[in-house]
Design a protein around this motif. Structure first.
Motif, mmCIF file in Angstrom:
data_model
loop_
_atom_site.group_PDB
_atom_site.id
_atom_site.type_symbol
_atom_site.label_atom_id
_atom_site.label_comp_id
_atom_site.label_asym_id
_atom_site.label_seq_id
_atom_site.Cartn_x
_atom_site.Cartn_y
_atom_site.Cartn_z
ATOM 1 N N ALA A 14 50.903 47.969 34.778
ATOM 2 C CA ALA A 14 50.656 47.295 33.355
ATOM 3 C C ALA A 14 51.865 46.240 33.176
ATOM 4 O O ALA A 14 51.330 45.094 32.642
ATOM 5 C CB ALA A 14 50.902 48.486 32.367
ATOM 6 N N ASP A 33 63.001 46.013 35.374
ATOM 7 C CA ASP A 33 62.542 47.107 36.198
ATOM 8 C C ASP A 33 64.022 47.793 36.885
ATOM 9 O O ASP A 33 64.883 47.066 37.456
ATOM 10 C CB ASP A 33 61.572 47.210 36.999
ATOM 11 C CG ASP A 33 61.021 48.213 37.637
ATOM 12 O OD1 ASP A 33 59.594 48.574 37.140
ATOM 13 O OD2 ASP A 33 61.703 49.174 38.095
ATOM 14 N N SER A 35 64.025 49.852 39.297
ATOM 15 C CA SER A 35 64.055 50.462 40.870
ATOM 16 C C SER A 35 64.329 49.385 41.793
ATOM 17 O O SER A 35 64.413 48.185 41.331
ATOM 18 C CB SER A 35 62.359 50.783 41.161
ATOM 19 O OG SER A 35 61.986 51.790 40.201
ATOM 20 N N SER A 175 60.588 57.811 35.033
ATOM 21 C CA SER A 175 61.575 58.214 34.089
ATOM 22 C C SER A 175 61.193 58.524 32.902
ATOM 23 O O SER A 175 59.707 58.112 32.329
ATOM 24 C CB SER A 175 62.763 57.219 33.879
ATOM 25 O OG SER A 175 62.457 56.109 32.882
ATOM 26 N N GLU A 373 50.355 53.870 31.402
ATOM 27 C CA GLU A 373 50.407 55.426 31.640
ATOM 28 C C GLU A 373 51.384 56.014 30.403
ATOM 29 O O GLU A 373 51.108 57.216 30.233
ATOM 30 C CB GLU A 373 51.046 55.686 32.883
ATOM 31 C CG GLU A 373 50.453 57.136 33.262
ATOM 32 C CD GLU A 373 50.989 57.263 34.700
ATOM 33 O OE1 GLU A 373 50.759 56.708 35.543
ATOM 34 O OE2 GLU A 373 51.578 58.641 34.737
ATOM 35 N N PHE A 386 44.528 52.519 36.876
ATOM 36 C CA PHE A 386 44.719 51.090 37.028
ATOM 37 C C PHE A 386 43.949 50.373 36.183
ATOM 38 O O PHE A 386 44.714 49.339 35.479
ATOM 39 C CB PHE A 386 44.618 50.722 38.729
ATOM 40 C CG PHE A 386 45.709 51.151 39.332
ATOM 41 C CD1 PHE A 386 47.014 50.976 38.990
ATOM 42 C CD2 PHE A 386 45.433 51.454 40.983
ATOM 43 C CE1 PHE A 386 47.997 51.508 39.729
ATOM 44 C CE2 PHE A 386 46.346 51.805 41.609
ATOM 45 C CZ PHE A 386 47.945 51.835 41.257
HETATM 46 C C1 LIG Z 1 50.281 59.096 44.852
HETATM 47 C C2 LIG Z 1 49.634 58.185 43.707
HETATM 48 C C3 LIG Z 1 48.468 57.704 44.005
HETATM 49 C C4 LIG Z 1 47.869 56.844 43.063
HETATM 50 N N1 LIG Z 1 46.604 56.407 43.384
HETATM 51 C C5 LIG Z 1 45.894 55.937 42.324
HETATM 52 C C6 LIG Z 1 44.729 55.011 42.551
HETATM 53 O O1 LIG Z 1 44.562 54.739 43.653
HETATM 54 N N2 LIG Z 1 44.146 54.366 41.822
HETATM 55 C C7 LIG Z 1 44.623 54.581 40.277
HETATM 56 O O2 LIG Z 1 43.851 54.113 39.648
HETATM 57 N N3 LIG Z 1 45.550 55.280 39.857
HETATM 58 C C8 LIG Z 1 46.348 55.603 40.861
HETATM 59 N N4 LIG Z 1 47.598 56.359 40.655
HETATM 60 C C9 LIG Z 1 48.249 56.035 39.215
HETATM 61 C C10 LIG Z 1 48.538 55.012 38.961
HETATM 62 O O3 LIG Z 1 49.716 54.468 40.135
HETATM 63 C C11 LIG Z 1 49.338 54.972 37.639
HETATM 64 O O4 LIG Z 1 48.488 55.462 36.649
HETATM 65 C C12 LIG Z 1 49.798 53.326 37.174
HETATM 66 O O5 LIG Z 1 50.857 52.780 38.246
HETATM 67 C C13 LIG Z 1 50.263 53.346 35.757
HETATM 68 O O6 LIG Z 1 50.843 51.959 35.612
HETATM 69 P P1 LIG Z 1 52.080 51.877 34.787
HETATM 70 O O7 LIG Z 1 52.396 50.417 34.875
HETATM 71 O O8 LIG Z 1 51.913 52.164 33.430
HETATM 72 O O9 LIG Z 1 53.212 52.594 35.409
HETATM 73 P P2 LIG Z 1 54.027 52.653 36.693
HETATM 74 O O10 LIG Z 1 53.156 52.038 37.973
HETATM 75 O O11 LIG Z 1 54.223 53.988 37.096
HETATM 76 O O12 LIG Z 1 55.092 51.689 36.554
HETATM 77 C C14 LIG Z 1 56.371 52.054 35.755
HETATM 78 C C15 LIG Z 1 57.386 51.061 36.146
HETATM 79 O O13 LIG Z 1 58.446 51.247 35.240
HETATM 80 C C16 LIG Z 1 59.741 51.470 35.860
HETATM 81 N N5 LIG Z 1 60.837 52.381 35.244
HETATM 82 C C17 LIG Z 1 60.572 53.463 34.646
HETATM 83 N N6 LIG Z 1 61.643 53.878 34.029
HETATM 84 C C18 LIG Z 1 62.476 52.891 33.893
HETATM 85 C C19 LIG Z 1 63.456 52.451 33.161
HETATM 86 N N7 LIG Z 1 64.121 53.614 32.669
HETATM 87 N N8 LIG Z 1 64.119 51.357 33.083
HETATM 88 C C20 LIG Z 1 63.311 50.189 33.883
HETATM 89 N N9 LIG Z 1 62.322 50.379 34.442
HETATM 90 C C21 LIG Z 1 61.856 51.738 34.426
HETATM 91 C C22 LIG Z 1 59.486 52.072 37.242
HETATM 92 O O14 LIG Z 1 60.474 51.850 38.250
HETATM 93 C C23 LIG Z 1 58.021 51.642 37.530
HETATM 94 O O15 LIG Z 1 58.199 50.404 38.219
HETATM 95 C C24 LIG Z 1 48.233 56.936 41.808
HETATM 96 C C25 LIG Z 1 49.515 57.465 41.456
HETATM 97 C C26 LIG Z 1 50.021 58.081 42.411
HETATM 98 C C27 LIG Z 1 51.529 58.977 41.896
#
Ligand SMILES: Cc1cc2nc3c(=O)[nH]c(=O)nc-3n(C[C@H](O)[C@H](O)[C@H](O)COP(=O)(O)OP(=O)(O)OC[C@H]3O[C@@H](n4cnc5c(N)ncnc54)[C@H](O)[C@@H]3O)c2cc1C
Length: 408
Positions: A14, A33, A35, A175, A373, A386
């Motif tokens: 996102a 970020d 990580s 986190s 998420e 996604f």
């Molecule tokens: C094994 C696995 C397989 C998956 N496969 C799929 C799939 O094929 N299709 C699908 O639709 N979904 C899949 N998902 C779910 C999908 O990955 C997530 O729903 C999606 O990545 C969420 O996006 P996001 O950007 O909200 O969070 P994330 O992609 O989790 O990104 C969050 C980011 O925030 C950063 N962050 C966290 N805390 C802090 C902090 N305190 N300070 C700074 N940065 C921080 C993290 O390092 C990370 O880079 C899968 C999940 C897993 C675990």
């Protein structure tokens, strides 16, 4: 004076998408970020091939594939940024893909291609990227400027986007940061819980089934009372500790502690009729007859639990056959728990949608947005999570750009 127009915290699916879009719409964006590695979840997703969206998402009723305290909240963003739009972006970047199952689209090559695409979109929007970079504190001044204190110094902006995801897979950077920020600014949080996760069963209760580890088969699985009942037709996998596979991951998002799940191991067969007809024409052992309808390991395990069926099926008591059919078609079992955040693909619950705008993802605190998420919106298995990340990021970027007056 602000250093940036928006600071996006979390460079996962996102955050990367939002930063790139907002940058291309003319905002000066900082993406932060903590990580070491970029977008690890995208990299490991879909078995390394990223199931990046789902063609079956119904843009007129997208909430059908999502759960949350307010299932309708996700409608606006999902209907304004559709799978077709993300597919067009993937195609513009020359990424080859294929449909696997039930509308699920995967890259032909490694999921790194999606990460590279998102980074290229960020570069096109001149996004400043600080990673790895720890975020220590967020505060807001009287003139509504956010100060984000980080290990690389303090950054200032009138808007902050929280895109730090949920609690799943802490070993790659997950986190509770987003929930803490929500609480700091007085927003409500729906208790997080692991979802899309294997279910486990207590030691003794599971002993008769532990030998089935590795067995996979299509089933119909369901949980919930009449009004809230949810069912899926998918593959199930027996493991040493319990049940996994797409059927169980899907139902786990709906399962509540203490509730049973019910499994039909022969969803395409009237199992009782088939056993009664076998009794009339066959002298084979009951287990061997059942093995023509379900995998033989399962047949042995189920017949093995009924002493009166250790004989040819033509000698089997009718009541015992009825009981066997009931167990095969309506096996009811209560999980003792789940494998937890270590194995959960997503976190259900999150920032309460009552405190967010469904149009813009802005919270009741002006200038503070939550996307992806971290929000109480959870998709089914199959690319829906996604798609929510892309759609919520898009809605947020559009809203921020609409309210932005470019500096002269
Ligand atoms: C094994 C696995 C397989 C998956 N496969 C799929 C799939 O094929 N299709 C699908 O639709 N979904 C899949 N998902 C779910 C999908 O990955 C997530 O729903 C999606 O990545 C969420 O996006 P996001 O950007 O909200 O969070 P994330 O992609 O989790 O990104 C969050 C980011 O925030 C950063 N962050 C966290 N805390 C802090 C902090 N305190 N300070 C700074 N940065 C921080 C993290 O390092 C990370 O880079 C899968 C999940 C897993 C675990």
């Amino acid at each position: 004076m602000s250093d940036f127009d928006a600071i996006v915290i979390g460079a996962g699916a996102a955050g990367l998408f939002c930063a790139g879009q907002a940058g291309q719409l003319g905002l000066r964006v900082l993406l932060v970020d903590h990580s070491e590695r970029i977008a690890e979840k995208i990299r490991i997703s879909g078995g390394g091939r990223a199931n990046f969206t789902n063609r079956d998402l119904d843009v007129r009723a997208p909430q059908r594939h999502f759960i949350g305290d307010n299932p309708n909240f996700c409608r606006s963003a999902l209907s304004r940024y559709t799978p077709a739009q993300f597919i067009a972006l993937v195609e513009r970047h020359g990424i080859a893909y294929h449909e696997k199952h039930k509308g699920q689209l995967f890259c032909d090559g490694p999921s790194q291609q999606i990460i590279d695409m998102l980074l290229a979109e960020c570069a096109a929007g001149s996004v400043t990227h600080w990673q790895p970079c720890r975020v220590d504190a967020i505060s807001r001044t009287a003139d509504s400027t956010f100060h984000v204190d980080t290990s690389r110094g303090t950054a200032r902006a009138p808007r902050v986007v929280i895109a730090t995801g949920g609690l799943s897979i802490p070993q790659i950077g997950a986190s509770d940061f987003g929930y803490r920020v929500a609480a700091q600014f007085g927003l409500r949080v729906v208790a997080p819980r692991p979802a899309l996760v294997p279910l486990t069963f207590g030691g003794d209760a599971w002993a008769p089934y532990a030998g089935l580890a590795g067995l996979a088969l299509p089933v119909r699985i369901q949980t919930g009372e009449k009004k809230t009942r949810m069912a899926f037709l998918e593959d199930l996998l027996f493991t040493h500790r319990g049940l996994s596979g797409p059927a169980v991951l899907q139902i786990s998002s709906y399962w509540r502690a203490g509730a049973p799940i019910t499994i039909d191991f022969a969803p395409d067969t009237e199992i009782h009729d088939a056993l009664v007809s076998a009794k009339q024409r066959s002298r084979k052992l009951t287990a061997n007859e059942l093995a023509t309808l379900v995998p033989s390991r399962l047949a042995d395990a189920w017949v093995g639990q009924l002493p009166s069926l250790q004989r040819p099926i033509n000698e089997a008591p009718d009541r015992a056959l009825a009981e066997l059919a009931e167990r095969v078609a309506r096996w009811q079992i209560t999980p003792s728990g789940s494998e937890g955040y270590k194995k959960a693909e997503v976190t259900a619950g999150g920032v309460d949608t009552r405190d967010l705008s469904s149009q813009t993802l802005e919270s009741t605190q002006r200038g503070l947005y939550f996307i992806g998420e971290v929000v109480d919106v959870t998709g089914w298995l199959g690319g829906y999570n996604f798609q929510w990340a892309w759609a919520s990021a898009h809605a947020c970027a559009q809203a921020m750009a609409a309210g932005h007056t470019p500096a002269l």
